[in-house]
Design an enzyme around this catalytic site. Sequence first.
Site, PDB file in Angstrom:
ATOM      1  N   ASP A   1       0.820  -0.991  -0.052  1.00 17.73           N
ATOM      2  CA  ASP A   1      -0.108  -0.082  -0.342  1.00 17.73           C
ATOM      3  C   ASP A   1       1.026   1.732  -0.549  1.00 17.73           C
ATOM      4  O   ASP A   1       0.619   2.469  -0.591  1.00 17.73           O
ATOM      5  CB  ASP A   1      -1.204   0.188   0.841  1.00 17.73           C
TER       6      ASP A   1
ATOM      7  N   GLU B   1      -2.101  -5.399  -3.432  1.00 14.90           N
ATOM      8  CA  GLU B   1      -1.452  -4.946  -3.164  1.00 14.90           C
ATOM      9  C   GLU B   1      -0.370  -5.344  -1.988  1.00 14.90           C
ATOM     10  O   GLU B   1       0.984  -5.266  -1.911  1.00 14.90           O
ATOM     11  CB  GLU B   1      -2.178  -3.648  -1.698  1.00 14.90           C
TER      12      GLU B   1
END
Length: 185
Positions: free
Chosen positions: A85, A156
Amino acid sequence: MSSAKSLTYKKSSWREFDKRSPDEPMVPPIVGVDVAPYQKFAREVLGFDFKNINLLITAFTHRSYVNEHRKSAKAHNERLEFLGDAVLELATTEFLFTNYNQPEGILTSWRSALVRTESLADAGSRLNYEPLIRMSRGEKQGSDAARLHILANAFEALIGAIYLDQGFEQAREFVAKNILCRMNE
């Protein structure tokens, strides 16, 4: 609580946790898994071989799988998702800042649109890695909304795994190829 007290509290909380040893692997070794499909995915879809295939397999391991296979599975993808992320956010922010002369508010809106769950799940679908995701039987039969989140979270985590295995440049290229290319659509 004041910010000074808050920081003191957080520092004391951090001391309660064991710190990872520098010689400890980023993810535990994975045993009893056929690594061939993961190596094939890396080679044919990503365009490189993973030096540490455990990172890729962990990126595709949902928490529910670990809960269902406690004896054989030791790690799930949430830590890699946390890292991915941040890498995704940095790569996207750098791209927008470098290529567009817009105010902060507009760049922030664009970044949010690029990295939202639906965009990441769509990228994951295009990469067709869903068959590689290790999850519980219940999650496999879950709703479309749950599937969307699992695909996005795995995306992610995949960025985090690429970053650890190949470095920031390769992770940035992956983000550009799979997310930032959408700016032209």
